[in-house]
Design an enzyme around this catalytic site. Structure first.
Site, PDB file in Angstrom:
ATOM      1  N   ASP A 281     -18.271  34.614 -17.241  1.00 16.91           N
ATOM      2  CA  ASP A 281     -18.347  35.500 -16.803  1.00 16.91           C
ATOM      3  C   ASP A 281     -20.344  35.709 -16.561  1.00 16.91           C
ATOM      4  O   ASP A 281     -21.078  35.374 -18.037  1.00 16.91           O
ATOM      5  CB  ASP A 281     -17.826  36.747 -17.040  1.00 16.91           C
ATOM      6  CG  ASP A 281     -18.115  36.891 -18.684  1.00 16.91           C
ATOM      7  OD1 ASP A 281     -19.589  37.592 -19.364  1.00 16.91           O
ATOM      8  OD2 ASP A 281     -17.100  38.133 -19.129  1.00 16.91           O
ATOM      9  N   LEU A 282     -21.235  36.813 -15.966  1.00 15.77           N
ATOM     10  CA  LEU A 282     -22.350  37.228 -15.436  1.00 15.77           C
ATOM     11  C   LEU A 282     -23.022  37.188 -17.412  1.00 15.77           C
ATOM     12  O   LEU A 282     -23.754  36.577 -17.736  1.00 15.77           O
ATOM     13  CB  LEU A 282     -21.719  37.777 -15.461  1.00 15.77           C
ATOM     14  CG  LEU A 282     -23.449  38.664 -14.768  1.00 15.77           C
ATOM     15  CD1 LEU A 282     -24.650  37.704 -14.421  1.00 15.77           C
ATOM     16  CD2 LEU A 282     -23.768  40.319 -14.209  1.00 15.77           C
TER      17      LEU A 282
END
Length: 286
Positions: free
Chosen positions: A115-116
Site C-alpha cells: 500500500d501507499l
C-alpha cells in the site's frame, strides 16, 4: 517441480484470458473484464465471454492491436519507497511504482501489492500467469516483514496469532510474529505470513492494540530485499525463478499448520518459512 515456462507447444489451445495474461498485457481477471467490455476480437469477431479457447493459429486483437508474442516468463525484484501506489494509473494523479520504473523495461505486472505507506520488496513479472501463481494464497509462499509499531509490545499477544485470528469477520491464517526490540514508545517486530490478504499485517496488529507506523517487506519466498537501494529494480535469475516455483509447489501441498502449545518460537518461525527447525538452528535467527 513447476517450471516457469511451457516447454512444449500448446496444440489444444488455451482460454483467451490466460493467453492475454501470458502475453503480459494484464492479469487474467483484467483480461476477463476487457473481454466483457468488447475490447478483444478473435479472427475479426468481437467476443464478450472469456469461455473461448484459442490456438497460435488464431488472430487475437486487443484494443485494435495484435496480441504481442509472449516472451519467456521473467521476474524482477524492486525496492518500493513509501509514498508510491501499486497501480498502473491513479485517478487522483498520485505517483505510482510504474512511474518510478525505467522506461526500457517490458510491460510489467506487480506480484501482489504494497500500500501507499508500505515499503520494501515488491516483485514484478512480464507474465500474468506467473504473477497469479506467486501471489495466490494457496501457493503458500511466505512473506516476511519488519514492522515498527507504537506502544509497548507484549510477546504473549504476538504468540496468540500463531494459530490465526479473525478480525472484523475476516479470517487470517497462522502468522508468526516476534518482538525484535522495544524502544521507548515504539517497537520493531518481525512478521511472517503466507496469505498476504489486503492490509493483513496492519489490521492484525491493530486488532492486538498496536498501530503500525512503518512497514517494510524484506522477503517473498526465497527472494530477499537485501541491500537493494530504494527505487532500484533488478531482474531475478531464471534459476532462482525455477527454485521459487518449486518452493511454491511445496507450499501449496503443505499449508502451514497451527503452532502447538509448547513449541519454541524458533521452531514456529522455521515452520512459517517452510524450513525444518534444525535448518533454523543452523542458519541462525531470521
Amino acid at each position: 517441480m513447476d517450471e516457469p515456462q511451457d516447454t512444449q507447444p500448446d496444440t489444444e489451445g488455451q482460454r483467451i484470458a490466460k493467453v492475454m495474461a501470458r502475453a503480459g498485457l494484464c492479469s487474467r481477471r483484467e483480461a476477463e473484464r476487457w473481454i466483457a467490455e468488447g475490447r478483444v476480437s478473435i479472427d475479426g469477431e468481437v467476443i464478450t465471454t472469456p469461455a473461448v479457447t484459442v490456438t497460435p493459429e488464431n488472430k487475437v486483437v486487443v484494443d485494435g492491436k495484435p496480441l504481442p508474442t509472449a516472451d519467456r516468463p521473467r521476474l524482477w525484484r524492486y525496492h518500493k519507497p513509501a509514498g508510491l501506489l501499486t497501480t498502473t494509473n491513479d485517478p487522483q494523479g498520485r505517483p505510482t511504482v510504474f512511474n518510478d520504473l525505467p522506461r526500457d523495461l517490458p510491460r510489467l505486472i506487480s506480484v501482489g501489492r504494497l500500500d501507499l505507506n508500505s515499503e520494501g520488496l515488491l516483485l514484478f513479472t512480464n507474465d500474468g500467469e506467473l504473477a497469479r501463481k506467486l501471489e495466490h494464497p494457496l501457493t503458500g509462499l511466505p512473506r516476511k516483514y519488519r514492522i515498527r509499531v507504537h506502544g509497548v509490545v507484549d510477546p504473549a499477544k504476538l504468540e496468540s496469532i500463531d494459530r490465526g485470528v479473525t478480525v472484523d469477520g475476516v479470517k487470517y491464517g497462522p502468522i508468526y510474529a516476534e518482538l525484535e526490540r522495544q524502544q521507548t514508545s515504539n517497537a520493531w517486530v518481525t512478521v511472517i505470513l503466507r496469505e498476504g490478504k489486503n492490509r493483513e499485517v496492519r489490521r492484525v496488529m491493530e486488532h492486538l492494540g498496536y498501530r503500525v507506523n512503518r512497514l517494510i517487506r524484506v522477503g517473498y519466498g526465497m527472494i530477499a530485499l537485501g541491500d537493494l537501494p530504494r527505487s532500484v529494480i533488478e531482474e531475478v535469475p531464471i534459476g532462482v525463478v525455477k527454485k521459487l516455483l518449486g518452493e511454491s509447489h511445496k507450499g501449496a501441498k503443505a499449508k502451514p499448520k497451527p503452532v502447538k502449545p509448547g513449541y519454541k518460537r524458533k521452531a514456529a518461525a522455521a515452520k512459517a518459512r517452510g524450513r525444518k527447525p534444525a535448518d533454523a538452528d543452523r542458519r541462525g535467527k531470521a
